[in-house]
Design an enzyme around this catalytic site. Structure first.
Site, PDB file in Angstrom:
ATOM      1  N   THR A   1       0.861  -1.177   0.000  1.00 41.69           N
ATOM      2  CA  THR A   1       0.000   0.000   0.000  1.00 41.69           C
ATOM      3  C   THR A   1       0.902   1.233   0.000  1.00 41.69           C
ATOM      4  OG1 THR A   1      -1.734  -1.241   1.142  1.00 41.69           O
ATOM      5  CG2 THR A   1      -1.911   1.158   1.165  1.00 41.69           C
TER       6      THR A   1
ATOM      7  N   GLY B   1      -9.765   1.549  -3.089  1.00 41.63           N
ATOM      8  CA  GLY B   1      -8.324   1.468  -3.201  1.00 41.63           C
ATOM      9  C   GLY B   1      -7.699   0.794  -1.998  1.00 41.63           C
ATOM     10  N   GLU B   2      -6.480   1.175  -1.643  1.00 36.33           N
ATOM     11  CA  GLU B   2      -5.709   0.638  -0.511  1.00 36.33           C
ATOM     12  C   GLU B   2      -5.234  -0.790  -0.767  1.00 36.33           C
ATOM     13  OE1 GLU B   2      -7.949   0.857   3.164  1.00 36.33           O
ATOM     14  OE2 GLU B   2      -8.447   2.967   2.888  1.00 36.33           O
ATOM     15  N   GLY B   3      -5.790  -1.451  -1.786  1.00 35.91           N
ATOM     16  CA  GLY B   3      -5.549  -2.875  -2.017  1.00 35.91           C
ATOM     17  C   GLY B   3      -6.747  -3.710  -1.607  1.00 35.91           C
TER      18      GLY B   3
END
Lengths: 369, 369
Positions: free
Chosen positions: B64, B320-322
């Site tokens: 991240t 997002g963020e993974g």
């Protein structure tokens, strides 16, 4: 007497207060409103089902019910009828896809014979609930009597009660099936319950060629014609006319789980036919259903739409057994963890959105049903 | 000198022999051919990447990467720039969505500052790799110099090498991002690399209203005009002109993972922009990418199509963020277990399909790329 009363089903309403609390907590988590997509709505629905923002989902039970289908005589399957029994043995040995996936997802598999046309061996892991050896050929008449359908439903309900009473308990039910020919029975049932035409619903099942698909469409059309007098009566008559013994068993699994406020993760095409029948019998049951995936089978998407359910996965699966539902189980568990373990804006000291640039709709339009 | 040579990237070809073995084993498993849908093709691709039918996927690492974006001055985000740093602190405290999901999926999160415009505190869990404090405003000129882009790529590559060398190792890489304004940079990059128009690509990000969306489309169009001379040169110049420092870092994560034959699970819109840049730099990298999900962001589906990747999930995520990639990780692991742990027809004594009713195409048309 309505089927709901005949079966003595009583589905509790969803907990609106818990749903409101879940939606409100979603809005305070450290992420943009709506950014967790369908997982947000899922946690709100789970709160409605269970009355909790943090429903336990550890003890997941897959009910893989097996039965045979007389309509196989019409050449509607790519596999011979004997495969139903062979696959039941494969389930008991742990070599089938559902066994592998259930081990991975830490779910238990309950295998039950609702109507396999074979003498299966005694096995401590096989529940013997055979109502009859397969259904009649639905292109000639009803699949079974209403009394037999009720017995199969009750057998499915009993399986759920046994798991709820057992040492480990059951937090979430998962539907699964095995039965050569059962996409044909399911297609008939879906057509009868939705009014869709067989060409919109019938698919290739385990892999029919074009001629086989044509035979299957004709068989479903003929089954609807032959059973036309049963269909308008009520959903129990429709189920008896066109369904399968494992499908009726799954109707029982769904109804009994909903009655105990347990979420039910619905597998593919066959399970969705059972879900439609359960919803026709007791409309409140739909509130307890989670659609796990949309399969390759033609009418599956339309059937899920009738239930108002959006599938979590769309991976072109067409295996049944409960496989798609078990694949979706980690998503359901993850959604609940996100609601409960994430920090709120207050806790984390993160600034909330600058509403000069915000879409009010993104906040207001959250679906809470 | 091509970017591939400039960066000294060398991506090994996929293992065609292992792919053939995986496809052949898929055909012998006790289930109808094709019934596991996209999971079948996934195991064939994983065999190609790793040379194994049973690649380990236990040690999953989420990268991240965080950075700020000068283009935020154009009013293109619903959140203030300060949120980037605040969310990095949230990651370090374990309160963000990616932390919750990674714990659930047993993945490690590596948080790195590639270019946050704030002095972040020393923290043993934060990798300090700041190339510069945010990018320049891309509507006025290039986001960064090519040298800075190369430094950010190298920083991302170094993170992967560190994980590979570390005690736990890394079986699969997962991309993640944090950066207020980074859907704008990603949209610019996607337009430049695919030729798509900003109106086809730009979305609402964290939740812009209609006026904000219009500003964002204009900003991307202006960024493409202002940087028009850099874009045709080569993908490294394009990345420097329009990208972000965390995006360049993710390009490095992808390239280095592919070089070591490790699968890379691509998260959402920002990660896909990085994937397109990585593929433009080293086309062989695409073979190591797995698309985890299709997000709400407008151009995401088209960008994935350009890469020839089909997403595993479609849950309307836009966080997002993974997060989307970690949600898809159990599916990837399950696919590999199915290939390795299911019984074959021979082992289980289950009859194979009756080919009088079979679709030869269902067997022959298996995609193996």
């Amino acid at each position: 007497m309505t089927p709901e009363r005949q079966l003595a089903v009583s589905i509790p309403p969803l907990d609106a207060s818990a749903m409101g609390q879940a939606a409100s907590r979603q809005d305070r988590l450290t992420r943009p409103a709506g950014s967790l997509g369908v997982l947000e709505e899922l946690t709100v629905r789970l709160a409605g089902m269970t009355g909790r923002l943090d429903p336990p989902l550890r003890d997941a039970v897959v009910f893989t019910l097996a039965a045979d289908h007389g309509v196989v005589a019409e050449g509607v399957s790519a596999y011979p009828r004997e495969v139903t029994a062979q696959m039941v043995l494969n389930f008991l040995r742990g070599g089938a896809a559902i066994n592998v996936l259930a081990r991975h997802a830490k779910a238990r598999v309950v295998v039950a014979d609702l109507g396999v046309d074979a003498d299966l061996p005694d096995d401590p892991h096989l529940r013997m609930l055979k109502v009859r050896r397969g259904t009649e050929n639905i292109t000639r008449g009803p699949a079974m009597t209403v009394a037999e359908a009720v017995r199969a439903i009750d057998a499915g309900r009993g399986l759920v009660r046994d798991e709820l009473r057992g040492g480990e308990g059951m937090d979430i039910a998962i539907t699964g099936d095995m039965g050569i020919g059962n996409t044909t029975a399911s297609a008939g049932l879906i057509c009868a319950l939705t009014g869709l035409d067989p060409v919109q619903v019938v698919g290739r099942g385990t892999g029919l060629d074009d001629a086989g698909l044509e035979r299957k469409v004709s068989a479903v059309r003929e089954a609807l014609r032959v059973n036309a007098s049963s269909i308008p009566k009520n959903p129990l008559d429709t189920l008896a006319a066109l369904g399968g013994l494992e499908i009726a068993g799954l109707v029982g699994v769904i109804l009994e789980s909903a009655q105990h406020r347990k979420p039910v993760l619905i597998d593919g095409f066959i399970s969705t036919a059972a879900a439609l029948a359960a919803a026709a019998i007791a409309p409140g049951a739909t509130g307890y259903m989670i659609a796990s995936h949309q399969s390759q089978e033609r009418g599956h998407g339309a059937a899920l739409e009738r239930l108002g359910l959006r599938p979590l996965l769309n991976l072109d699966l067409r295996l049944g057994e409960g496989t798609g539902a078990v694949l979706a189980l980690p998503l359901v568990r993850a959604a609940v963890l996100l609601l409960n373990e994430m920090a709120t804006f207050d806790e984390a000291g993160v600034e909330e959105r600058d509403d000069a640039h915000a879409t009010p709709g993104a906040i207001m339009n959250r679906t809470t049903e």
